[in-house]
Design a protein around this motif. Structure first.
Motif: not given
Length: 275
Positions: A8-14, A16-24
């Motif tokens: 899931f974390v990889e999905y929202i990072s890569v 969906r390209a969410l900001s670092k702040r949102s991913v964290e």
């Protein structure tokens, strides 16, 4: 962290390209739940989750945690990690009317800015830019020179990397140009601090707080409010703000209704009559 949560974390990072702040934020919420309950989040039932989250008495904080869980479960269902679709119900909280300031207030504050230095020109341009575009502060700070084309602005750094193009007032374009003409550092990003480095969110907040007494986000609300009171259609405002759902934009409907009532009170011949 479970395999599903890592995916899931990889999905929202890569993807969906969410900001670092949102991913964290997502990672922190979900990983804390797994650590607290001692087993993979995907295997935990709704009742246990609600029980674990009951420690959060602030409903807004609770809803953020629940939203993180719902986003994770939705990903698991769509990725076929989970057979049934699970969605936890959010707590009801009173809707707060968005805070905004008038154009006259902004103009009065702009007159106080000393534009004899590039720092003053930057502060002046930043405030005008935020009010003229309704951009989120994260979108604003990601702005590059080639994102402004004439009187059009390309916003490529919105939530989830959803690109949108919005018109930008000529006065804002000119203010940005005046600032850049005096800016002597080399940086691909437009908004910079006194060392020529990227301007931070905290610094941007200090600028708007110094001159207007509000956060940068209030200028986004002020932009939307000005459009609504000026007669703009709610769906047009949705497009300009980059809201994925019209429901988000509907927080401004109270302004629209009030404006309609004031118009009738002033213009309709029967509004002032007593029966």
């Amino acid at each position: 962290m479970s395999n599903e949560l890592e995916a899931f974390v990889e999905y929202i990072s890569v993807t969906r390209a969410l900001s670092k702040r949102s991913v964290e934020a997502y990672r922190g919420d979900l990983n804390t739940l797994e650590d607290t309950l001692g087993k993979p989040l995907i295997s935990i039932d709704s009742k246990t989750l609600f029980s674990a989250l009951s420690i959060y008495k602030n409903k807004r904080t609770l809803n953020r945690k629940l939203s993180s869980v719902n986003a994770f479960f939705d990903f698991c269902y769509k990725s076929q990690f989970k057979d049934e679709k699970t969605k936890l119900k959010l707590s009801k909280i009173p809707k707060l009317l968005p805070k905004f300031i008038s154009y006259k207030e902004i103009q009065s504050s702009l007159d106080l800015i000393d534009r004899s230095s590039w720092i003053g020109l930057r502060d002046y341009a930043l405030i005008i830019y935020l009010y003229a575009t309704g951009a989120r502060i994260s979108e604003c700070l990601s702005l590059k020179s080639d994102d402004i084309d004439g009187e059009w602005l390309r916003i490529r750094h919105a939530k989830g990397e959803k690109e949108r193009i919005v018109p930008i007032a000529k006065v804002a374009v000119e203010a940005v140009k005046s600032y850049l003409n005096e800016f002597k550092y080399e940086n691909e990003f437009i908004w910079c601090n006194y060392r020529g480095e990227n301007l931070s969110r905290i610094s941007a907040y200090k600028i708007t707080q110094k001159y207007l007494g509000v956060s940068p986000h209030v200028l986004r609300h002020s932009y939307a409010t000005a459009l609504i009171t000026g007669g703009a259609d709610l769906r047009v405002v949705q497009e300009l703000l980059g809201h994925s759902s019209l429901l988000t934009t509907q927080i401004y409907t109270h302004i629209q209704k009030q404006n309609l009532k004031e118009t009738v009170d002033v213009c309709h011949p029967m509004a002032k009559e007593n029966i």
